[in-house]
Design a protein around this motif. Structure first.
Motif, PDB file in Angstrom:
ATOM      1  N   HIS A 154     -12.609  25.881   0.777  1.00 49.12           N
ATOM      2  CA  HIS A 154     -12.953  27.371   0.637  1.00 49.12           C
ATOM      3  C   HIS A 154     -14.061  27.732  -0.011  1.00 49.12           C
ATOM      4  CE1 HIS A 154      -8.537  27.772   2.424  1.00 49.12           C
ATOM      5  NE2 HIS A 154      -9.243  28.912   3.140  1.00 49.12           N
ATOM      6  N   LEU A 155     -14.395  27.206  -1.049  1.00 49.48           N
ATOM      7  CA  LEU A 155     -15.547  27.425  -2.143  1.00 49.48           C
ATOM      8  C   LEU A 155     -16.755  26.820  -1.570  1.00 49.48           C
ATOM      9  CD1 LEU A 155     -14.182  26.614  -5.511  1.00 49.48           C
ATOM     10  CD2 LEU A 155     -14.476  29.019  -4.714  1.00 49.48           C
ATOM     11  N   THR A 156     -16.580  25.800  -0.993  1.00 49.75           N
ATOM     12  CA  THR A 156     -17.829  25.275  -0.014  1.00 49.75           C
ATOM     13  C   THR A 156     -18.174  26.119   1.078  1.00 49.75           C
ATOM     14  OG1 THR A 156     -17.028  22.833  -0.688  1.00 49.75           O
ATOM     15  CG2 THR A 156     -18.684  23.161   1.082  1.00 49.75           C
ATOM     16  N   LYS A 159      -7.652  22.229  -0.327  1.00 49.53           N
ATOM     17  CA  LYS A 159      -7.828  23.601   0.305  1.00 49.53           C
ATOM     18  C   LYS A 159      -8.801  24.512  -0.386  1.00 49.53           C
ATOM     19  CE  LYS A 159      -5.061  26.292   3.242  1.00 49.53           C
ATOM     20  NZ  LYS A 159      -3.976  26.593   3.710  1.00 49.53           N
ATOM     21  N   LYS A 160      -8.632  24.485  -1.646  1.00 51.56           N
ATOM     22  CA  LYS A 160      -9.621  25.350  -2.566  1.00 51.56           C
ATOM     23  C   LYS A 160     -10.917  24.969  -2.369  1.00 51.56           C
ATOM     24  CE  LYS A 160      -9.631  27.679  -6.955  1.00 51.56           C
ATOM     25  NZ  LYS A 160      -9.134  27.870  -8.330  1.00 51.56           N
ATOM     26  N   ILE A 161     -11.200  23.695  -2.512  1.00 53.29           N
ATOM     27  CA  ILE A 161     -12.566  23.103  -2.729  1.00 53.29           C
ATOM     28  C   ILE A 161     -13.297  23.531  -1.197  1.00 53.29           C
ATOM     29  CG2 ILE A 161     -13.988  20.906  -2.812  1.00 53.29           C
ATOM     30  CD1 ILE A 161     -12.134  19.863  -4.760  1.00 53.29           C
TER      31      ILE A 161
END
Length: 168
Positions: free
Chosen positions: A6-8, A2-4
């Motif tokens: 959001h960062l993308t 989920k963090k990847i």
């Protein structure tokens, strides 16, 4: 995971905003840059022919990598704005040639080659060696600065050939 994601998405948004800001800045500055370039061009034309009241732009025919623009001074005289390669950044210059093939005037606008050697194409001695000669005949290059002066001479020959082919 989920963090990847959001960062993308964050990176995509930042890139889109930055791209939009650059496009907006480009739209704002393009007319100003073009106006300044035209003013600098007219200043160079006035250096060659201070007595001329106007310079008519001539449409470029054919394909040329060195002829940037052509201006008509009078019924028989044309000024070519040229950009040629050299040792490093090359030379931008203007050369006036009449329909008889005479090299009337030469003015170097800029040169990005080695200072003191390649920049000799901007000096009065080189200018004096060109003016008054036939533009389509052999012209002297500068000893020690051949890599810078030879493209200038070749550009002048190209302008002379252009006059013979399209402007007579």
């Amino acid at each position: 995971m989920k963090k990847i994601l959001h960062l993308t998405i964050f990176l995509a948004v930042v890139a889109a905003v930055a791209g939009g800001a650059l496009a907006f800045a480009n739209d704002l500055t393009t007319p100003i840059i073009e106006k300044n370039q035209l003013a600098a061009e007219k200043e160079s034309l006035k250096i060659l022919y201070p007595e001329a009241s106007d310079f008519k732009s001539v449409a470029l025919k054919g394909d040329s990598k060195t002829i940037q623009k052509i201006f008509q001074v009078d019924d028989t005289t044309y000024i070519f704005k040229m950009q040629v390669a050299g040792y490093k950044d090359g030379t931008v210059f203007m050369v006036a040639i009449n329909t008889e093939g005479d090299l009337l005037k030469y003015h170097a606008i800029s040169n990005g080659d080695t200072s003191g050697i390649g920049t000799k194409v901007t000096e009065d001695a080189f200018k004096a060696s060109l003016e008054g000669k036939k533009a389509n005949e052999p012209l002297d290059t500068i000893s020690g600065a051949t890599v810078s002066s030879k493209p200038v001479v070749e550009g002048i020959h190209e302008a002379a050939a252009y006059v013979d082919e399209y402007l007579k």
